[in-house]
Design an enzyme around this catalytic site. Structure first.
Site, PDB file in Angstrom:
ATOM      1  N   GLU A 136     -30.527  16.804  16.415  1.00 54.86           N
ATOM      2  CA  GLU A 136     -30.760  15.493  15.930  1.00 54.86           C
ATOM      3  C   GLU A 136     -30.580  14.721  17.653  1.00 54.86           C
ATOM      4  O   GLU A 136     -30.898  14.429  17.934  1.00 54.86           O
ATOM      5  CB  GLU A 136     -29.897  14.935  15.064  1.00 54.86           C
ATOM      6  CG  GLU A 136     -29.710  12.940  15.129  1.00 54.86           C
ATOM      7  CD  GLU A 136     -29.566  12.699  13.957  1.00 54.86           C
ATOM      8  OE1 GLU A 136     -29.636  12.679  12.977  1.00 54.86           O
ATOM      9  OE2 GLU A 136     -29.331  11.725  14.825  1.00 54.86           O
ATOM     10  N   ASP A 137     -29.531  15.434  17.897  1.00 55.22           N
ATOM     11  CA  ASP A 137     -28.870  14.277  19.208  1.00 55.22           C
ATOM     12  C   ASP A 137     -29.231  15.594  20.743  1.00 55.22           C
ATOM     13  O   ASP A 137     -28.584  15.051  21.757  1.00 55.22           O
ATOM     14  CB  ASP A 137     -27.301  13.741  19.104  1.00 55.22           C
ATOM     15  CG  ASP A 137     -27.248  13.273  18.444  1.00 55.22           C
ATOM     16  OD1 ASP A 137     -28.114  12.296  18.053  1.00 55.22           O
ATOM     17  OD2 ASP A 137     -26.169  13.349  17.705  1.00 55.22           O
TER      18      ASP A 137
END
Ligand code: ZN
Length: 180
Positions: free
Chosen positions: A65-66
Protein backbone atom coordinates in the site's frame (compact mmCIF):
# COMPACT_ATOMS: atom_id res chain seq x y z
CA UNK A 1 18.87 -23.27 9.57
CA UNK A 2 15.70 -22.18 11.32
CA UNK A 3 13.28 -21.20 8.55
CA UNK A 4 10.86 -19.44 10.92
CA UNK A 5 13.55 -17.07 12.13
CA UNK A 6 14.77 -16.57 8.59
CA UNK A 7 11.28 -15.56 7.48
CA UNK A 8 10.94 -12.99 10.28
CA UNK A 9 14.41 -11.49 9.81
CA UNK A 10 14.00 -11.26 6.04
CA UNK A 11 10.51 -9.75 6.28
CA UNK A 12 11.85 -7.17 8.77
CA UNK A 13 14.74 -6.26 6.49
CA UNK A 14 12.46 -6.07 3.43
CA UNK A 15 9.94 -3.82 5.21
CA UNK A 16 12.68 -1.62 6.74
CA UNK A 17 14.21 -1.06 3.30
CA UNK A 18 10.90 -0.36 1.56
CA UNK A 19 9.66 1.97 4.32
CA UNK A 20 13.10 3.65 4.41
CA UNK A 21 12.79 7.42 4.84
CA UNK A 22 9.10 7.24 5.87
CA UNK A 23 8.07 8.43 9.32
CA UNK A 24 4.94 7.98 11.41
CA UNK A 25 2.51 10.86 11.92
CA UNK A 26 2.92 12.61 15.25
CA UNK A 27 5.08 15.16 17.01
CA UNK A 28 7.91 12.64 17.40
CA UNK A 29 8.97 11.50 13.92
CA UNK A 30 9.47 7.81 14.59
CA UNK A 31 10.72 5.66 11.67
CA UNK A 32 7.72 4.06 9.90
CA UNK A 33 9.08 0.53 10.47
CA UNK A 34 8.28 0.87 14.19
CA UNK A 35 4.58 0.53 13.23
CA UNK A 36 4.60 -2.85 11.41
CA UNK A 37 7.02 -4.24 14.01
CA UNK A 38 4.65 -3.09 16.76
CA UNK A 39 1.71 -4.77 14.98
CA UNK A 40 3.66 -8.05 14.91
CA UNK A 41 4.65 -7.63 18.57
CA UNK A 42 1.02 -7.06 19.60
CA UNK A 43 -0.05 -10.25 17.77
CA UNK A 44 2.69 -12.32 19.43
CA UNK A 45 2.85 -10.89 22.93
CA UNK A 46 -0.65 -9.55 23.54
CA UNK A 47 -2.59 -11.93 21.30
CA UNK A 48 -0.49 -15.00 22.10
CA UNK A 49 -0.47 -15.92 18.39
CA UNK A 50 2.83 -17.38 17.19
CA UNK A 51 1.91 -18.27 13.58
CA UNK A 52 5.14 -17.23 11.88
CA UNK A 53 3.48 -16.46 8.53
CA UNK A 54 0.91 -14.20 10.20
CA UNK A 55 3.77 -12.40 11.99
CA UNK A 56 5.72 -12.01 8.72
CA UNK A 57 2.60 -10.70 6.94
CA UNK A 58 2.06 -8.24 9.83
CA UNK A 59 5.60 -6.92 9.33
CA UNK A 60 4.92 -6.56 5.59
CA UNK A 61 1.30 -5.36 5.87
CA UNK A 62 1.85 -1.78 4.65
CA UNK A 63 4.56 -2.44 2.05
CA UNK A 64 2.31 -2.85 -1.01
CA UNK A 65 0.00 0.00 0.00
CA UNK A 66 2.63 2.54 1.01
CA UNK A 67 5.86 1.65 -0.82
CA UNK A 68 6.93 0.40 -4.24
CA UNK A 69 6.87 -3.28 -3.17
CA UNK A 70 5.07 -5.58 -5.60
CA UNK A 71 2.89 -8.59 -4.88
CA UNK A 72 5.13 -10.69 -7.14
CA UNK A 73 8.19 -9.78 -5.07
CA UNK A 74 6.43 -10.62 -1.81
CA UNK A 75 5.00 -13.92 -2.99
CA UNK A 76 8.34 -14.97 -4.44
CA UNK A 77 10.29 -14.09 -1.28
CA UNK A 78 7.77 -14.97 1.42
CA UNK A 79 5.28 -17.36 -0.17
CA UNK A 80 1.67 -17.21 -1.36
CA UNK A 81 0.00 -17.32 2.07
CA UNK A 82 2.01 -14.37 3.41
CA UNK A 83 1.40 -12.46 0.18
CA UNK A 84 -2.36 -13.03 0.22
CA UNK A 85 -2.60 -11.83 3.85
CA UNK A 86 -0.68 -8.66 2.91
CA UNK A 87 -3.04 -8.11 -0.05
CA UNK A 88 -6.06 -8.53 2.24
CA UNK A 89 -4.64 -5.69 4.36
CA UNK A 90 -3.96 -3.43 1.35
CA UNK A 91 -6.39 -0.61 0.46
CA UNK A 92 -6.96 0.30 -3.19
CA UNK A 93 -5.11 3.61 -3.44
CA UNK A 94 -6.94 4.50 -6.66
CA UNK A 95 -10.05 5.15 -4.54
CA UNK A 96 -10.48 8.30 -2.50
CA UNK A 97 -9.95 8.25 1.25
CA UNK A 98 -13.65 8.12 2.21
CA UNK A 99 -14.29 5.16 -0.09
CA UNK A 100 -11.25 3.32 1.23
CA UNK A 101 -12.43 3.83 4.79
CA UNK A 102 -15.98 2.73 3.98
CA UNK A 103 -14.69 -0.36 2.16
CA UNK A 104 -12.60 -1.41 5.17
CA UNK A 105 -15.87 -1.80 7.10
CA UNK A 106 -17.74 -3.43 4.18
CA UNK A 107 -14.93 -5.91 3.47
CA UNK A 108 -14.03 -6.72 7.09
CA UNK A 109 -16.46 -9.68 7.50
CA UNK A 110 -14.83 -11.53 4.58
CA UNK A 111 -11.29 -11.45 5.96
CA UNK A 112 -9.45 -14.73 6.48
CA UNK A 113 -8.40 -15.57 10.05
CA UNK A 114 -4.80 -14.40 9.57
CA UNK A 115 -5.73 -11.11 7.95
CA UNK A 116 -8.36 -10.46 10.64
CA UNK A 117 -5.68 -10.79 13.34
CA UNK A 118 -3.41 -8.34 11.50
CA UNK A 119 -6.22 -5.81 10.98
CA UNK A 120 -7.16 -5.98 14.65
CA UNK A 121 -3.56 -5.48 15.82
CA UNK A 122 -3.11 -2.68 13.26
CA UNK A 123 -6.06 -0.79 14.72
CA UNK A 124 -4.77 -1.34 18.29
CA UNK A 125 -1.39 0.10 17.27
CA UNK A 126 -3.00 3.09 15.53
CA UNK A 127 -5.36 3.91 18.42
CA UNK A 128 -2.41 3.82 20.83
CA UNK A 129 -0.36 6.04 18.53
CA UNK A 130 -3.18 8.61 18.41
CA UNK A 131 -3.34 8.47 22.22
CA UNK A 132 0.34 8.51 23.10
CA UNK A 133 2.05 10.04 20.02
CA UNK A 134 -0.78 12.32 18.89
CA UNK A 135 -0.75 13.61 15.33
CA UNK A 136 -1.58 17.24 14.71
CA UNK A 137 -5.32 16.50 14.34
CA UNK A 138 -8.35 18.19 15.88
CA UNK A 139 -10.03 16.38 18.78
CA UNK A 140 -12.95 15.72 16.44
CA UNK A 141 -10.79 14.06 13.80
CA UNK A 142 -9.17 11.85 16.43
CA UNK A 143 -12.59 10.79 17.76
CA UNK A 144 -13.80 10.07 14.24
CA UNK A 145 -10.80 7.82 13.65
CA UNK A 146 -11.45 5.91 16.88
CA UNK A 147 -15.13 5.45 15.96
CA UNK A 148 -14.27 4.25 12.48
CA UNK A 149 -11.60 1.82 13.81
CA UNK A 150 -14.18 0.49 16.29
CA UNK A 151 -16.58 -0.18 13.41
CA UNK A 152 -13.91 -2.03 11.40
CA UNK A 153 -12.98 -4.19 14.41
CA UNK A 154 -16.66 -4.95 15.13
CA UNK A 155 -17.18 -6.06 11.51
CA UNK A 156 -14.26 -8.54 11.48
CA UNK A 157 -15.18 -12.25 11.69
CA UNK A 158 -15.75 -13.49 15.24
CA UNK A 159 -12.82 -14.79 17.28
CA UNK A 160 -9.67 -13.19 18.69
CA UNK A 161 -11.36 -12.34 21.97
CA UNK A 162 -8.03 -11.58 23.59
CA UNK A 163 -7.08 -8.95 21.02
CA UNK A 164 -10.63 -7.54 21.01
CA UNK A 165 -10.24 -6.87 24.74
CA UNK A 166 -6.86 -5.24 24.10
CA UNK A 167 -8.53 -3.04 21.46
CA UNK A 168 -11.33 -2.05 23.87
CA UNK A 169 -8.72 -1.15 26.48
CA UNK A 170 -6.80 0.97 23.95
CA UNK A 171 -10.03 2.84 23.13
CA UNK A 172 -10.75 3.48 26.80
CA UNK A 173 -7.18 4.76 27.30
CA UNK A 174 -7.82 7.18 24.44
CA UNK A 175 -11.08 8.32 26.01
CA UNK A 176 -9.48 8.85 29.43
CA UNK A 177 -6.67 10.89 27.93
CA UNK A 178 -9.09 12.90 25.80
CA UNK A 179 -11.40 13.43 28.80
CA UNK A 180 -14.35 11.90 26.97
ZN1 ZN B 1 -0.69 -0.43 9.45
Amino acid sequence: MNNDLRLIINASKFAAEYHGGQVRKGAVARPYITHPLEVARIILEEGGIADVEVLAAAILHDTIEDTGASREDISEKFGDRVCSMVLECTDDKRLDKDDRKRLQIVNAPGKTAGAAVIKLADKIANVRDITFYPPNWTAERKSEYIQWATQVVAALPSGNEKLRKVFAKAVSEFQIKANL
